[in-house]
Design a protein around this motif. Structure first.
Motif, PDB file in Angstrom:
ATOM      1  N   LEU A 175       0.933  -1.194  -0.466  1.00 50.14           N
ATOM      2  CA  LEU A 175       0.075   0.353   0.068  1.00 50.14           C
ATOM      3  C   LEU A 175       1.244   1.117  -0.292  1.00 50.14           C
ATOM      4  O   LEU A 175       0.140   2.430  -0.503  1.00 50.14           O
ATOM      5  CB  LEU A 175      -0.966  -0.162   1.476  1.00 50.14           C
ATOM      6  CG  LEU A 175      -2.255  -0.830   0.605  1.00 50.14           C
ATOM      7  CD1 LEU A 175      -3.234  -0.077   2.580  1.00 50.14           C
ATOM      8  CD2 LEU A 175      -3.330  -0.122   0.133  1.00 50.14           C
ATOM      9  N   SER A 176       2.482   1.518  -0.160  1.00 51.04           N
ATOM     10  CA  SER A 176       2.924   2.341   0.552  1.00 51.04           C
ATOM     11  C   SER A 176       2.601   3.640  -0.550  1.00 51.04           C
ATOM     12  O   SER A 176       3.232   4.934  -0.242  1.00 51.04           O
ATOM     13  CB  SER A 176       4.378   2.404   0.144  1.00 51.04           C
ATOM     14  OG  SER A 176       4.967   1.312  -0.713  1.00 51.04           O
ATOM     15  N   PRO A 177       2.791   2.923  -2.067  1.00 54.35           N
ATOM     16  CA  PRO A 177       2.486   3.654  -2.981  1.00 54.35           C
ATOM     17  C   PRO A 177       1.155   4.925  -2.902  1.00 54.35           C
ATOM     18  O   PRO A 177       0.881   6.929  -3.315  1.00 54.35           O
ATOM     19  CB  PRO A 177       2.847   3.765  -4.725  1.00 54.35           C
ATOM     20  CG  PRO A 177       2.852   2.010  -4.299  1.00 54.35           C
ATOM     21  CD  PRO A 177       2.303   1.258  -2.462  1.00 54.35           C
ATOM     22  N   ILE A 178      -0.326   4.439  -2.606  1.00 54.23           N
ATOM     23  CA  ILE A 178      -1.286   4.840  -2.012  1.00 54.23           C
ATOM     24  C   ILE A 178      -1.904   5.552  -1.042  1.00 54.23           C
ATOM     25  O   ILE A 178      -2.616   5.464  -0.526  1.00 54.23           O
ATOM     26  CB  ILE A 178      -2.477   4.273  -3.547  1.00 54.23           C
ATOM     27  CG1 ILE A 178      -2.536   3.250  -2.779  1.00 54.23           C
ATOM     28  CG2 ILE A 178      -1.584   4.386  -4.514  1.00 54.23           C
ATOM     29  CD1 ILE A 178      -4.088   2.414  -4.141  1.00 54.23           C
ATOM     30  N   GLY A 179      -0.778   4.856   0.181  1.00 50.95           N
ATOM     31  CA  GLY A 179      -1.593   4.787   1.253  1.00 50.95           C
ATOM     32  C   GLY A 179      -2.059   5.686   2.307  1.00 50.95           C
ATOM     33  O   GLY A 179      -3.339   5.686   2.909  1.00 50.95           O
ATOM     34  N   PRO A 180      -1.661   6.894   1.493  1.00 50.29           N
ATOM     35  CA  PRO A 180      -2.513   8.108   2.385  1.00 50.29           C
ATOM     36  C   PRO A 180      -4.331   8.506   2.103  1.00 50.29           C
ATOM     37  O   PRO A 180      -4.777   8.835   2.322  1.00 50.29           O
ATOM     38  CB  PRO A 180      -1.467   8.832   2.732  1.00 50.29           C
ATOM     39  CG  PRO A 180      -0.636   8.295   1.961  1.00 50.29           C
ATOM     40  CD  PRO A 180      -0.301   7.163   1.223  1.00 50.29           C
ATOM     41  N   SER A 181      -4.094   8.344   0.165  1.00 53.94           N
ATOM     42  CA  SER A 181      -5.014   8.310  -0.123  1.00 53.94           C
ATOM     43  C   SER A 181      -6.470   7.182   0.075  1.00 53.94           C
ATOM     44  O   SER A 181      -7.379   6.947  -0.483  1.00 53.94           O
ATOM     45  CB  SER A 181      -5.258   8.499  -0.976  1.00 53.94           C
ATOM     46  OG  SER A 181      -4.464   7.599  -2.124  1.00 53.94           O
ATOM     47  N   VAL A 182      -6.225   5.809   0.542  1.00 54.17           N
ATOM     48  CA  VAL A 182      -6.656   4.574   0.996  1.00 54.17           C
ATOM     49  C   VAL A 182      -7.487   5.007   1.718  1.00 54.17           C
ATOM     50  O   VAL A 182      -7.398   4.597   3.408  1.00 54.17           O
ATOM     51  CB  VAL A 182      -6.000   3.685   1.183  1.00 54.17           C
ATOM     52  CG1 VAL A 182      -6.930   2.083   1.055  1.00 54.17           C
ATOM     53  CG2 VAL A 182      -5.157   3.573  -0.152  1.00 54.17           C
ATOM     54  N   PRO A 183      -9.228   5.007   2.066  1.00 61.38           N
ATOM     55  CA  PRO A 183      -9.983   4.500   3.190  1.00 61.38           C
ATOM     56  C   PRO A 183      -9.937   3.539   3.750  1.00 61.38           C
ATOM     57  O   PRO A 183      -8.887   1.972   3.153  1.00 61.38           O
ATOM     58  CB  PRO A 183     -11.151   4.841   2.741  1.00 61.38           C
ATOM     59  CG  PRO A 183     -11.420   5.232   1.585  1.00 61.38           C
ATOM     60  CD  PRO A 183      -9.568   5.043   0.704  1.00 61.38           C
ATOM     61  N   LYS A 184     -10.007   3.514   4.891  1.00 60.31           N
ATOM     62  CA  LYS A 184      -9.124   2.077   5.595  1.00 60.31           C
ATOM     63  C   LYS A 184     -10.437   0.813   5.436  1.00 60.31           C
ATOM     64  O   LYS A 184     -10.554  -0.750   4.981  1.00 60.31           O
ATOM     65  CB  LYS A 184      -9.522   2.006   7.638  1.00 60.31           C
ATOM     66  CG  LYS A 184     -11.542   2.953   8.278  1.00 60.31           C
ATOM     67  CD  LYS A 184     -11.489   2.542   9.895  1.00 60.31           C
ATOM     68  CE  LYS A 184      -9.882   4.250  10.155  1.00 60.31           C
ATOM     69  NZ  LYS A 184      -9.570   4.213  11.315  1.00 60.31           N
ATOM     70  N   GLU A 185     -11.329   1.844   5.058  1.00 57.93           N
ATOM     71  CA  GLU A 185     -13.080   0.182   4.823  1.00 57.93           C
ATOM     72  C   GLU A 185     -12.473  -0.332   3.695  1.00 57.93           C
ATOM     73  O   GLU A 185     -13.150  -1.181   3.094  1.00 57.93           O
ATOM     74  CB  GLU A 185     -14.126   1.240   4.745  1.00 57.93           C
ATOM     75  CG  GLU A 185     -14.632   1.755   5.731  1.00 57.93           C
ATOM     76  CD  GLU A 185     -14.259   3.518   5.926  1.00 57.93           C
ATOM     77  OE1 GLU A 185     -13.305   3.567   5.342  1.00 57.93           O
ATOM     78  OE2 GLU A 185     -14.460   3.799   7.184  1.00 57.93           O
ATOM     79  N   ALA A 186     -11.922   0.565   2.452  1.00 51.99           N
ATOM     80  CA  ALA A 186     -11.317  -0.252   1.310  1.00 51.99           C
ATOM     81  C   ALA A 186     -10.606  -1.098   1.447  1.00 51.99           C
ATOM     82  O   ALA A 186     -10.227  -2.267   1.354  1.00 51.99           O
ATOM     83  CB  ALA A 186     -11.088   1.210   0.634  1.00 51.99           C
ATOM     84  N   PHE A 187      -9.617  -1.054   2.318  1.00 49.58           N
ATOM     85  CA  PHE A 187      -8.427  -1.199   2.700  1.00 49.58           C
ATOM     86  C   PHE A 187      -8.674  -3.232   3.235  1.00 49.58           C
ATOM     87  O   PHE A 187      -8.993  -4.016   2.943  1.00 49.58           O
ATOM     88  CB  PHE A 187      -7.347  -1.023   3.601  1.00 49.58           C
ATOM     89  CG  PHE A 187      -6.085  -1.077   4.458  1.00 49.58           C
ATOM     90  CD1 PHE A 187      -5.086  -3.013   4.002  1.00 49.58           C
ATOM     91  CD2 PHE A 187      -7.119  -2.160   6.027  1.00 49.58           C
ATOM     92  CE1 PHE A 187      -4.500  -3.251   4.632  1.00 49.58           C
ATOM     93  CE2 PHE A 187      -6.077  -3.505   6.393  1.00 49.58           C
ATOM     94  CZ  PHE A 187      -4.710  -3.833   5.617  1.00 49.58           C
ATOM     95  N   CYS A 188     -10.126  -2.829   4.711  1.00 53.27           N
ATOM     96  CA  CYS A 188     -10.753  -4.483   4.730  1.00 53.27           C
ATOM     97  C   CYS A 188     -11.118  -4.813   3.472  1.00 53.27           C
ATOM     98  O   CYS A 188     -11.439  -6.562   3.820  1.00 53.27           O
ATOM     99  CB  CYS A 188     -11.591  -3.895   5.856  1.00 53.27           C
ATOM    100  SG  CYS A 188     -10.770  -3.341   7.595  1.00 53.27           S
TER     101      CYS A 188
END
Length: 292
Positions: A60-73
């Motif tokens: 996730l390092s390239p886009i980490g700050p822009s990823v909502p936590k719900e999307a990660f889950c």
């Protein structure tokens, strides 16, 4: 009939998903492109979910700050085959709540990078140690929540660990590092940088137990002295890189034997430093013929 009009056009989604698209095409796309593809249609969403459920590496390092936590889950809810997980640049939002389910269902993880994840707690490290017994590489740089008990849990359950980054894990003291060294004998790369609690005791224990050590970062470990560096030189014949910048009690007398073995050291010899300072003062490189 026109030859062009007689050609049957093939839609990308008509290709076999599991045999072609997932293993041979989607694996080459950056994660941000996969996320965008999900929005194209319901079919593309299903395809990307299939890929995410079977991917071995998730970075996730390239886009980490822009990823909502719900999307990660949502992206990793069906994945049970991860080998590598990187959460760098996710420090603003990732917490135990998001990470624990992913770790719990991925027991084959070999590489985990939680560097800079300020909102995690020791529970995440304990979960990694209990679930990921095949762990080889772990990044915990600037995770100031790492404490002695959680590191001991890691050492007890992940004896095959080969590299760990504990930069700026300032709660850790000699007792925890010594325990890690006695349990994780296969360590090849270790960073204890920016921790004023670390003394010769830690370095000597690492040197005597981790004989295959190749890289050691002691940057800013103000209490480390020459004695432990000499021990390192004696017990670690495979050492390739040593960082001791800002270790003011480490002098050339202990570093010189390592230099003669071609170990890369991040501080220059005193004579070289003097020449650089002289060049800065004079504005040009002096021509000095040194005969020893």
């Amino acid at each position: 009939m026109d030859k062009v009009s007689s050609v049957t056009l093939c839609d990308l989604l008509d290709l076999p998903w599991e045999d072609v698209l997932v293993p041979h095409i989607l694996c080459y796309l950056p994660l941000q492109h996969l996320v965008s593809l999900q929005r194209v249609s319901k079919q593309f969403h299903s395809l990307i979910q299939l890929y995410l459920a079977n991917c071995r590496t998730f970075d996730l390092s390239p886009i980490g700050p822009s990823v909502p936590k719900e999307a990660f889950c949502a992206m990793l809810k069906d994945n049970k085959v991860l080998h590598s997980l990187s959460l760098q640049n996710c420090s603003d939002w990732v917490t135990d709540k998001e990470l624990l389910p992913v770790v719990g269902q991925n027991q084959h993880l070999q590489r985990v990078d939680m560097s800079g994840s300020a909102w995690l707690t020791r529970h995440s490290l304990v979960a990694v140690s209990l679930s990921c017994m095949h762990l080889q590489h772990l990044g915990l740089a600037h995770c100031e929540w790492v404490d002695s008990l959680s590191l001991r849990s890691l050492a007890d359950h992940c004896g095959g660990l080969e590299s760990i980054d504990l930069t700026a894990c300032r709660q850790l003291k000699d007792d925890a590092i010594c325990y890690l060294a006695k349990k994780c004998l296969k360590l090849r790369s270790l960073s204890l940088a920016v921790n004023a609690n670390i003394t010769d005791e830690s370095v000597e224990e690492v040197a005597k137990n981790c004989r295959g050590l190749e890289q050691l970062d002691l940057t800013g470990c103000l209490r480390v002295r020459n004695q432990s560096i000499r021990t390192l030189a004696e017990y670690c014949p495979k050492l390739q890189s040593l960082k001791v910048n800002h270790c003011h009690n480490v002098t050339e007398s202990s570093l010189d034997p390592l230099r003669k073995r071609n170990v890369v050291i991040d501080v220059e010899p005193p004579l070289q430093r003097a020449l650089v300072l002289l060049q800065d003062v004079l504005g040009f490189a002096p021509f000095i013929n040194l005969q020893i």
